[in-house]
Design a protein around this motif. Structure first.
Motif, mmCIF file in Angstrom:
data_model
loop_
_atom_site.group_PDB
_atom_site.id
_atom_site.type_symbol
_atom_site.label_atom_id
_atom_site.label_comp_id
_atom_site.label_asym_id
_atom_site.label_seq_id
_atom_site.Cartn_x
_atom_site.Cartn_y
_atom_site.Cartn_z
ATOM 1 N N ASN A 183 0.984 -1.144 0.073
ATOM 2 C CA ASN A 183 0.104 0.054 -0.008
ATOM 3 C C ASN A 183 1.044 1.310 -0.077
ATOM 4 O O ASN A 183 1.976 1.117 -0.304
ATOM 5 N N GLU A 184 0.279 2.371 0.277
ATOM 6 C CA GLU A 184 1.087 3.609 0.130
ATOM 7 C C GLU A 184 2.159 3.784 1.181
ATOM 8 O O GLU A 184 3.002 4.773 0.880
ATOM 9 N N MET A 185 2.099 2.939 2.317
ATOM 10 C CA MET A 185 3.478 3.010 3.097
ATOM 11 C C MET A 185 4.188 1.968 2.985
ATOM 12 O O MET A 185 5.368 1.674 3.722
ATOM 13 N N GLY A 186 3.937 1.248 1.832
ATOM 14 C CA GLY A 186 5.015 -0.019 1.643
ATOM 15 C C GLY A 186 4.302 -1.326 1.902
ATOM 16 O O GLY A 186 3.605 -1.770 1.217
ATOM 17 N N HIS A 187 4.991 -1.777 2.860
ATOM 18 C CA HIS A 187 4.272 -3.275 3.582
ATOM 19 C C HIS A 187 4.894 -4.276 2.796
ATOM 20 O O HIS A 187 5.011 -5.439 3.179
ATOM 21 N N SER A 188 5.382 -4.242 1.493
ATOM 22 C CA SER A 188 5.841 -5.497 0.915
ATOM 23 C C SER A 188 7.217 -5.635 1.219
ATOM 24 O O SER A 188 8.223 -4.694 1.128
ATOM 25 N N VAL A 189 7.675 -6.553 2.022
ATOM 26 C CA VAL A 189 8.923 -6.777 2.640
ATOM 27 C C VAL A 189 10.168 -6.460 1.360
ATOM 28 O O VAL A 189 11.061 -5.801 1.805
ATOM 29 N N PRO A 190 10.232 -7.176 0.203
ATOM 30 C CA PRO A 190 11.316 -6.874 -0.631
ATOM 31 C C PRO A 190 11.502 -5.699 -1.025
ATOM 32 O O PRO A 190 12.665 -4.970 -1.046
ATOM 33 N N VAL A 191 10.229 -4.788 -1.347
ATOM 34 C CA VAL A 191 10.322 -3.464 -1.900
ATOM 35 C C VAL A 191 10.583 -2.475 -0.922
ATOM 36 O O VAL A 191 11.501 -1.777 -1.219
ATOM 37 N N VAL A 192 10.226 -2.713 0.401
ATOM 38 C CA VAL A 192 10.637 -1.780 1.590
ATOM 39 C C VAL A 192 12.112 -1.854 1.905
ATOM 40 O O VAL A 192 12.837 -0.671 2.159
ATOM 41 N N HIS A 193 12.535 -3.035 1.930
ATOM 42 C CA HIS A 193 13.874 -3.250 2.064
ATOM 43 C C HIS A 193 14.953 -2.814 0.977
ATOM 44 O O HIS A 193 15.791 -2.115 1.101
ATOM 45 N N GLN A 194 14.465 -2.862 -0.327
ATOM 46 C CA GLN A 194 15.070 -2.148 -1.500
ATOM 47 C C GLN A 194 15.219 -0.653 -1.321
ATOM 48 O O GLN A 194 16.167 0.042 -1.518
ATOM 49 N N ILE A 195 14.159 -0.232 -1.052
ATOM 50 C CA ILE A 195 14.195 1.496 -0.627
ATOM 51 C C ILE A 195 14.820 1.717 0.198
ATOM 52 O O ILE A 195 15.439 2.628 0.383
ATOM 53 N N GLN A 196 14.910 0.946 1.607
ATOM 54 C CA GLN A 196 15.621 1.364 2.787
ATOM 55 C C GLN A 196 17.230 1.128 2.356
ATOM 56 O O GLN A 196 17.734 2.172 2.890
ATOM 57 N N ARG A 197 17.634 0.523 1.662
ATOM 58 C CA ARG A 197 19.117 0.301 1.198
ATOM 59 C C ARG A 197 19.287 1.650 0.645
ATOM 60 O O ARG A 197 20.510 2.215 0.776
ATOM 61 N N ILE A 198 18.527 2.132 -0.155
ATOM 62 C CA ILE A 198 18.877 3.232 -0.993
ATOM 63 C C ILE A 198 18.845 4.472 -0.268
ATOM 64 O O ILE A 198 19.709 5.451 -0.336
ATOM 65 N N TYR A 199 17.828 4.702 0.427
ATOM 66 C CA TYR A 199 17.537 5.873 1.461
ATOM 67 C C TYR A 199 18.777 5.724 2.431
ATOM 68 O O TYR A 199 19.138 7.000 2.650
ATOM 69 N N GLU A 200 19.151 4.772 2.890
ATOM 70 C CA GLU A 200 20.407 4.918 3.875
ATOM 71 C C GLU A 200 21.722 4.769 3.295
ATOM 72 O O GLU A 200 22.800 5.023 3.766
ATOM 73 N N ARG A 201 21.829 4.787 1.760
ATOM 74 C CA ARG A 201 22.955 4.839 0.861
ATOM 75 C C ARG A 201 23.881 3.686 1.440
ATOM 76 O O ARG A 201 25.296 3.895 1.413
ATOM 77 N N THR A 202 23.358 2.362 1.473
ATOM 78 C CA THR A 202 24.286 1.502 1.963
ATOM 79 C C THR A 202 25.083 0.934 0.543
ATOM 80 O O THR A 202 24.576 0.931 -0.410
ATOM 81 N N LEU A 203 26.247 0.300 0.906
ATOM 82 C CA LEU A 203 27.047 -0.279 -0.255
ATOM 83 C C LEU A 203 26.230 -1.533 -0.864
ATOM 84 O O LEU A 203 26.543 -1.384 -2.194
ATOM 85 N N THR A 204 25.439 -2.190 -0.206
ATOM 86 C CA THR A 204 24.673 -3.180 -0.803
ATOM 87 C C THR A 204 23.548 -2.597 -1.899
ATOM 88 O O THR A 204 23.225 -3.449 -2.535
ATOM 89 N N SER A 205 23.217 -1.449 -1.668
ATOM 90 C CA SER A 205 22.134 -1.078 -2.497
ATOM 91 C C SER A 205 22.648 -0.800 -3.968
ATOM 92 O O SER A 205 21.957 -0.829 -4.921
ATOM 93 N N HIS A 206 23.985 -0.930 -4.275
ATOM 94 C CA HIS A 206 24.483 -0.652 -5.460
ATOM 95 C C HIS A 206 24.737 -2.004 -6.181
ATOM 96 O O HIS A 206 25.358 -2.106 -7.360
ATOM 97 N N PHE A 207 24.626 -3.241 -5.572
ATOM 98 C CA PHE A 207 24.858 -4.588 -5.993
ATOM 99 C C PHE A 207 23.368 -5.405 -5.962
ATOM 100 O O PHE A 207 22.459 -5.378 -5.192
ATOM 101 N N TYR A 208 23.337 -6.279 -7.082
ATOM 102 C CA TYR A 208 22.419 -7.244 -7.032
ATOM 103 C C TYR A 208 22.855 -8.466 -7.704
ATOM 104 O O TYR A 208 23.632 -8.503 -8.546
#
Length: 357
Positions: A183-208
């Motif tokens: 929903n508009e607050m997220g709640h989808s586990v993989p999606v919110v974790h992906q957003i979180q990594r970019i928001y926090e600018r973690t190193l892992t956010s740049h790799f897949y």
């Protein structure tokens, strides 16, 4: 048949298990105005919405289920228009748990056994699109596609679908294979974790560790609720046993979420490098030694999995189709994070970093 003592029995009685959960609460809100909605849930908070008549039921305990249904019969009579069975165990970490068997599988078995003495017009079970064998882009999965559940959560759904087939008796059943809900607050586990990594600018956010063009099927919670509502309204027109895919027809890829998140947060595409699986696994194991990262080694094996759903059957028989898409909702999810990071982290079960507190 026991006579009902509650005058609200003139309305259709709908029983919702897992009624305090994210989808369960939304179902109760939607159906509560025109129906008598009974919410089965564990004792203590969180509680079902006020539109529901709350009855305590431990779905891992056969005696508790029987006792709860005895209360239903005493207060509302023997007829149940629909049972919406949402209670199940879910843990995206992939760790094994006895609750997959005790709650999801055996809980469903005991519930169906106890319902045999009622006049049940319909039993709806929430399954998952993750039970399917992954496909390739452009080849959507219909309800007859091969099954190949890869980990305990979807495996428990397949086992439960088999239990329903074996234990339903004369109760008509509908299985909804639901895509990743958001929903508009997220709640989808993989999606919110992906957003979180970019928001926090973690190193892992740049790799897949897989093909960034591979995607998953998603569906807005409001669209799930509409599908359940339509399934109930049209139950007389449905086959005694039937299955529907419930999700958006167009999957969303990992790369699309990366690009959109980077653009909304920082006004630029987010650099993403595809890692070889062996290297990605080594990194994931190393992270496990020093903490509890979301990316687990088992997830790397599934990084190329692609889920794309054919929803023609739901369109034709339920007159259902999604009103939302993840790609149009994603900017709102991210903007809600920017506006209310404390709340966003809390509702998504994430720990707010110390520098953001």
């Amino acid at each position: 048949m026991t006579q009902p003592s509650d005058p609200s029995i003139q309305k259709d009685v709908i029983l919702v298990t897992g009624s305090s959960g994210l989808i369960g609460s939304a179902v109760v809100h939607k159906l509560g105005l025109l129906n008598t909605v009974i919410g089965f849930d564990r004792a203590g908070p969180p509680y079902p919405p006020e539109e529901a008549v709350c009855i305590t039921a431990d779905m891992t305990d056969k005696a508790s289920i029987e006792q709860a249904l005895a209360e239903v019969r005493e207060r509302f009579g023997n007829r149940i228009a629909s049972v919406v069975h949402l209670a199940a165990y879910y843990d995206f970490s992939g760790e094994p748990s006895p609750l997959y068997e005790n709650l999801t599988v055996q809980g469903t078995k005991h519930l169906l056994e106890a319902l045999q003495s009622f006049e049940v017009e319909q039993f709806i079970f929430s399954s998952s699109n993750l039970i399917y064998k992954p496909t390739t882009p452009g080849h959507p999965l219909d309800e007859n596609a091969p099954l190949d559940p890869a980990w305990d959560y979807p495996k428990s759904k397949v086992e439960t679908e088999n239990v329903i087939h074996q234990q339903r008796g004369q109760i008509p059943t509908v299985i909804l294979r639901i895509a990743g809900a958001y929903n508009e607050m997220g709640h989808s586990v993989p999606v919110v974790h992906q957003i979180q990594r970019i928001y926090e600018r973690t190193l892992t956010s740049h790799f897949y560790s897989g093909d960034t063009a591979s995607g998953n099927a998603y569906v807005h919670i409001d669209d799930v609720v509409d599908a359940i509502r339509l399934t109930i309204e049209q139950h007389h027109q449905l086959a005694p046993e039937t299955v529907f895919n419930i999700g958006e027809a167009k999957p969303v890829s990992y790369g699309e979420i990366q690009e959109t998140t980077g653009q909304v947060l920082y006004g630029t595409d987010w650099t993403t490098i595809e890692l070889p699986k062996l290297l990605a696994k080594a990194g994931a194991y190393a992270q496990d030694l020093v903490g509890d990262p979301f990316i687990k080694p088992w997830m790397i094996e599934r990084a190329d999995d692609h889920y794309e759903l054919n929803i023609d059957k739901a369109k034709q028989q339920l007159n259902w189709q999604p009103r939302y898409t993840l790609m149009t909702t994603l900017p709102t999810i991210i903007k809600n994070l920017q506006a209310h990071p404390d709340l966003w982290y809390k509702v998504n079960g994430l720990e707010l970093p110390s520098e953001l507190q």
